[in-house]
Design an enzyme around this catalytic site. Structure first.
Site, PDB file in Angstrom:
ATOM      1  N   ASP A 321       0.858  -1.176   0.000  1.00 14.86           N
ATOM      2  CA  ASP A 321       0.000   0.000   0.000  1.00 14.86           C
ATOM      3  C   ASP A 321       0.904   1.239   0.000  1.00 14.86           C
ATOM      4  O   ASP A 321       2.109   1.158   0.236  1.00 14.86           O
ATOM      5  CB  ASP A 321      -0.956  -0.028   1.197  1.00 14.86           C
ATOM      6  CG  ASP A 321      -2.200   0.808   0.937  1.00 14.86           C
ATOM      7  OD1 ASP A 321      -2.159   1.663   0.039  1.00 14.86           O
ATOM      8  OD2 ASP A 321      -3.216   0.619   1.633  1.00 14.86           O
ATOM      9  N   GLU A 521     -10.317   7.189   4.069  1.00 17.75           N
ATOM     10  CA  GLU A 521      -9.237   6.672   4.921  1.00 17.75           C
ATOM     11  C   GLU A 521      -9.223   7.347   6.297  1.00 17.75           C
ATOM     12  O   GLU A 521     -10.265   7.650   6.854  1.00 17.75           O
ATOM     13  CB  GLU A 521      -7.893   6.797   4.189  1.00 17.75           C
ATOM     14  CG  GLU A 521      -7.906   6.009   2.872  1.00 17.75           C
ATOM     15  CD  GLU A 521      -6.544   5.900   2.220  1.00 17.75           C
ATOM     16  OE1 GLU A 521      -5.560   5.623   2.911  1.00 17.75           O
ATOM     17  OE2 GLU A 521      -6.482   6.058   0.990  1.00 17.75           O
TER      18      GLU A 521
HETATM   19  C1  BGC Z   1      -3.521   9.347  -2.526  1.00 19.29           C
HETATM   20  C2  BGC Z   1      -4.383   8.140  -2.297  1.00 19.29           C
HETATM   21  C3  BGC Z   1      -3.765   7.308  -1.267  1.00 19.29           C
HETATM   22  C4  BGC Z   1      -3.480   8.108  -0.019  1.00 19.29           C
HETATM   23  C5  BGC Z   1      -2.717   7.309   0.976  1.00 19.29           C
HETATM   24  C6  BGC Z   1      -3.312  10.080  -1.241  1.00 19.29           C
HETATM   25  O1  BGC Z   1      -2.511  11.190  -1.424  1.00 19.29           O
HETATM   26  O2  BGC Z   1      -4.132  10.173  -3.441  1.00 19.29           O
HETATM   27  O3  BGC Z   1      -4.532   7.400  -3.455  1.00 19.29           O
HETATM   28  O4  BGC Z   1      -4.632   6.272  -0.991  1.00 19.29           O
HETATM   29  O5  BGC Z   1      -2.735   9.257  -0.304  1.00 19.29           O
HETATM   30  O6  BGC Z   1      -2.873   7.694   2.291  1.00 19.29           O
HETATM   31  C1  BGC Z   2      -5.159   2.923   0.165  1.00 19.55           C
HETATM   32  C2  BGC Z   2      -5.448   1.831  -0.802  1.00 19.55           C
HETATM   33  C3  BGC Z   2      -5.356   2.345  -2.204  1.00 19.55           C
HETATM   34  C4  BGC Z   2      -4.007   2.959  -2.435  1.00 19.55           C
HETATM   35  C5  BGC Z   2      -3.824   3.542  -3.811  1.00 19.55           C
HETATM   36  C6  BGC Z   2      -3.901   3.643  -0.171  1.00 19.55           C
HETATM   37  O1  BGC Z   2      -3.751   4.734   0.646  1.00 19.55           O
HETATM   38  O2  BGC Z   2      -5.048   2.405   1.465  1.00 19.55           O
HETATM   39  O3  BGC Z   2      -6.712   1.297  -0.520  1.00 19.55           O
HETATM   40  O4  BGC Z   2      -5.583   1.306  -3.099  1.00 19.55           O
HETATM   41  O5  BGC Z   2      -3.803   3.992  -1.516  1.00 19.55           O
HETATM   42  O6  BGC Z   2      -4.556   4.687  -3.987  1.00 19.55           O
END
Ligand code: BGC
Ligand code: BGC
Length: 823
Positions: A321, A521
């Site tokens: 991730d 998130e």
């Molecule tokens: C991204 C997301 C990613 C997240 C991680 C963001 O800046 O756009 O895709 O899941 O950071 O915490």
């Molecule tokens: C998220 C994932 C996601 C990834 C890519 C991460 O922060 O936890 O679920 O697929 O970013 O955007």
């Protein structure tokens, strides 16, 4: 002698009993207690020998490149001419040209550009390996303007309809093909046990059985069926089961937190979907940001290698991730060899890919890389690329469905989504059979969710957080109001937006659409399940109509069950609509009757998560001892039910609820506080990752400190006086003069003039200068400024009814801020 024999005896006894029932076993696993599974794909000897040959021809740079994935926001196509990376992704905020509203053609062009650059890479004699692009199509192809946005998983959980998931998977995969990608980071098969988690809506249910029953259907919908000709090709793409494992059961519902369950509970409550996913042929699994019993999953050899690849026989690849490898002790985002050794096959190194490439090369050249492990990771990635026939697929735009922009959001696709919306609605209350409403009547539609597709869609919609969207960003979609209006006008009735209604309108009923604003998130983590404890404006709106005796229907948009007793009391009927996505008309299908008064569609949705009786009743899950929810797991009325929901308890000691002590946390305002920029008479609400006052006097944007977008950079250019502020629509009681306001910040550019901190109430305010503190903070380091409430002159009024807090200056200044709270 006697003593040591006893010690030995008890050790043997402990091992004989399995030893695993102990809840703290330091993250050690016992693979034999996990279920076995078997991929229907099977190892194809032809593919395997081709891989063996490729690996023997690949340069070290190519092998290292294969195991690294960069984010399109941090890599240019040209970089791939030098760096032979295996994959790119678009994170939630990344898009062609950095434009979240870029059109579908721009996405396809970018897919071609990356692909072509990778073909032009100087391979130094090694064989060409095609690139692969992963995207978060988690509720439809949700980064694309014009795509079909399905309800988030929580709503799908309410449908209890596994077959529907297969259709949704198929539509989503086909829409992904249109813009040239071949891989999605879905499904999330987390089983969510504490609804304070900001990703509750990404899970289908608190019940592992529901999650398990959906997993195989969705994966086959996305990937096709193993053994059939169009498996992973044609209208299908590669799926990812995520996040392995335990993400839905972290302590306190903390995102990226620690799951403290026993190994059996981890297996039974959290992992139920994984054997099903493997049996359905899933080709990718994403490792979780979280920990199990204190140990980060990304560094967990027992779970990644022994359980997932060993016991469960997973033969695809494990992707990491977002920079999560950097959280493993001893690792950084650009250097994480222990994570490869633990079993991760591809690093998601969005902005850190170059450093990661260099460090891995150095380790390999110094003989520190276990080459068999690196080869195994490469083998797994190539296996999936070969199974997906990427070696023969050609330029993305030449593949099936690519560039068929008509395939985005077709009426057929939207129909599937609309059906999903209908089936996901859960009727919590329908006193006096208030619903269905007559389509030939006059209905007032109120609330900030009434005509707001962005709010319906929630997080992961065009942008990561899903904020900053307007209805125009969802062409072809319908708001809840749009759907009501169209159907009522056709039946001779009318739906009127409260904001546009003439004052003398006497509606037959009122429908108030309200709820949580989009988040994703950790930004959605909350401390309690109270719905906007300090902002009673939605409640007042409901009461305003209800008190007049107008039949009042509440439609609640949310990513989780929340404590809304007062709101429910202020309605005659109450519907949990979750985050329904772009087809708001599905709500009208169920809430409006036919002209003869009989329902068009009955309610089918059943609660996928238990509904709390009090805001602190969490975790709350079916099967708990002393299970005492307000509405039990599986509850959901139908039109045939004659159930009266009585008056619900509204009193709850809200003293300690969030909002009182926090204004700003991890880069986000904490409700009821709203982040604003103010200059002269101008007030700009900060709803997206960037905002500015006219002329750019005051600018703000999100940046990363410890996690993505967990801080805001605030910049005053000194052209005119301006303030960075938090305001609340209803006054908040801060009175407790023992406390201090704490601001965690970093001064990036020193202040040219005085800087003040101000608290305001409706008709008074209290100010204190923080110029000296800002100067003392130095430049470039994080500090916590503490300002005792007692240091404000004339603070009483402002404290007992505080409606604003602001940092103001007439001059120039740049600070980065992570948190503002009362301590
Ligand atoms: C991204 C997301 C990613 C997240 C991680 C963001 O800046 O756009 O895709 O899941 O950071 O915490
Ligand atoms: C998220 C994932 C996601 C990834 C890519 C991460 O922060 O936890 O679920 O697929 O970013 O955007």
């Amino acid at each position: 002698m006697f003593q040591s024999r006893l010690a030995l005896f008890s050790l043997v006894w402990f091992v004989a009993l399995g030893g695993v029932a102990s809840s703290q076993n330091d993250g050690e696993v016992h693979p034999q207690i996990w279920p076995e599974s078997e991929s229907p794909v099977g190892l194809d000897p032809k593919i395997e020998s081709r891989i063996t040959k490729l690996i023997s021809q690949m340069t070290l740079r190519q092998k290292v490149g294969q195991v690294i994935q960069a984010d399109i926001g941090s890599i240019q196509p040209d970089d791939l001419k030098t760096y032979p990376l295996g994959s790119v992704l678009n994170g939630g905020n990344s898009a062609p040209g950095g434009d979240n509203r870029a059109d579908a053609q721009a996405w396809l062009d970018l897919a071609d550009a990356f692909y072509q650059a990778s073909q032009q890479c100087d391979l130094q004699g090694g064989p060409y390996i095609p690139l692969m692009w992963g995207t978060d199509a988690v509720h439809g192809h949700n980064n694309i303007v014009g795509a079909t946005f399905f309800p988030h998983n929580i709503g799908l959980g309410a449908t209890r309809n596994p077959k529907l998931l297969r259709e949704i998977g198929a539509v989503t995969a086909k829409e992904i093909r249109v813009t040239g990608q071949e891989w999605t980071f879905a499904p999330t098969i987390a089983v969510v046990r504490d609804d304070r988690w900001g990703r509750t809506y990404e899970g289908y249910s608190e019940d592992p059985a529901v999650t398990a029953s959906y997993t195989g259907e969705l994966i086959e919908g996305i990937q096709g069926v193993a053994g059939q000709d169009d498996f992973l090709t044609g209208a299908h793409v590669i799926a990812t089961a995520k996040h392995f494992v335990g993400d839905g059961g972290t302590f306190g519902g903390k995102d990226q937190g620690d799951n403290q369950m026993s190994e059996e509970d981890l297996r039974d409550l959290q992992a139920a979907g994984y054997p099903v996913a493997i049996n359905a042929g899933v080709q990718c699994v994403m490792a979780s940001f979280s920990s199990w019993q204190g140990k980060k999953i990304h560094g967990h050899r027992g779970l990644l290698t022994d359980v997932l690849k060993g016991r469960m026989g997973f033969d695809g690849f494990i992707v990491g991730d977002w920079n999560a490898h950097g959280q493993v002790p001893g690792c950084t985002v650009t250097d994480a060899l222990p994570v490869l050794n633990a079993g991760l096959d591809m690093f998601m190194a969005p902005d850190s890919w170059k450093g990661m490439f260099d460090s891995l090369m150095q380790h390999a050249e110094a003989g520190e890389v276990d080459m068999a492990r690196l080869d195994d990771a490469v083998r797994r990635i190539l296996r999936v690329k070969l199974r997906a026939k990427l070696f023969d697929a050609g330029l993305p735009s030449t593949r099936p469905f690519a560039g068929d922009f008509d395939q985005l959001g077709t009426p057929e696709h939207r129909d599937v989504a609309r059906r999903a919306v209908r089936q996901s609605l859960v009727l919590l209350k329908n006193n006096k059979q208030t619903l269905p409403l007559s389509p030939s009547s006059t209905i007032l539609v109120a609330g900030d969710g009434a005509d707001n597709i962005g709010k319906q869609c929630g997080g992961w919609s065009l942008s990561w957080q899903g904020t900053g969207n307007s209805n125009d960003d969802f062409p072809g979609g319908t708001s809840i109001y749009d759907g009501l209006k169209a159907q009522m006008n056709a039946a001779g009735g009318d739906a009127i937006l409260a904001s546009e209604a003439a004052p003398r309108i006497k509606p037959d009923a009122v429908l108030v659409v309200f709820g949580e604003d989009p988040y994703a998130e950790f930004q959605g983590d909350v401390e309690t399940l109270a719905y906007k404890p300090e902002d009673r404006s939605d409640l007042q709106l409901l009461q305003q109509y209800h008190d007049q005796g107008i039949p009042t229907v509440g439609v609640f948009l949310s990513g989780r069950p929340l404590w809304v007793n007062a709101e429910i009391n202020a309605t005659d009927a109450f519907v949990a609509a979750w985050l329904p996505g772009s087809e708001g008309v599905g709500v009208a299908d169920v809430l409006l009757a036919k002209t003869d008064g009989t329902p068009q569609y009955d309610f089918q949705g059943k609660l996928p998560y238990s509904w709390p009786r009090t805001p602190d009743q969490t975790p709350l899950n079916v099967g708990d001892e002393d299970y005492d929810p307000l509405f039990a797991y599986g509850y959901g009325l139908t039109y045939g039910d004659q159930v009266t929901v009585g008056e619900l308890a509204e009193s709850y000691d809200a003293q300690n609820l969030a909002g009182r002590s926090r204004f700003f946390q991890s880069g986000r305002a904490v409700a009821p506080w709203q982040m604003t920029l103010a200059a002269d008479d101008e007030t700009v609400a900060v709803r997206a990752t960037r905002a500015a006052t006219t002329g750019g006097t005051l600018q703000i944007y999100s940046a990363d400190e410890k996690a993505q977008e967990d801080i805001r950079v605030v910049r005053w250019n000194g052209a005119r006086p301006a303030a960075f502020a938090f305001t609340s629509p209803t006054p908040v009681e801060l009175a407790s003069d023992q406390k201090s306001i704490r601001i965690r910040l970093r001064v990036d550019q020193p202040a040219s003039e005085d800087v003040t901190l101000r608290l305001s109430a409706s008709d008074s305010s209290a100010t204190v200068s923080i110029t000296d503190r800002i100067a003392a903070a130095g430049q470039g380091q994080w500090v916590s400024l503490t300002v005792p409430l007692t240091s404000f002159s004339n603070s009483d009024a402002a404290l007992s009814g505080c409606s604003g807090i602001e940092i103001a200056t007439d001059g120039s200044l740049q600070i980065s801020v992570s948190d503002i709270d009362l301590q």
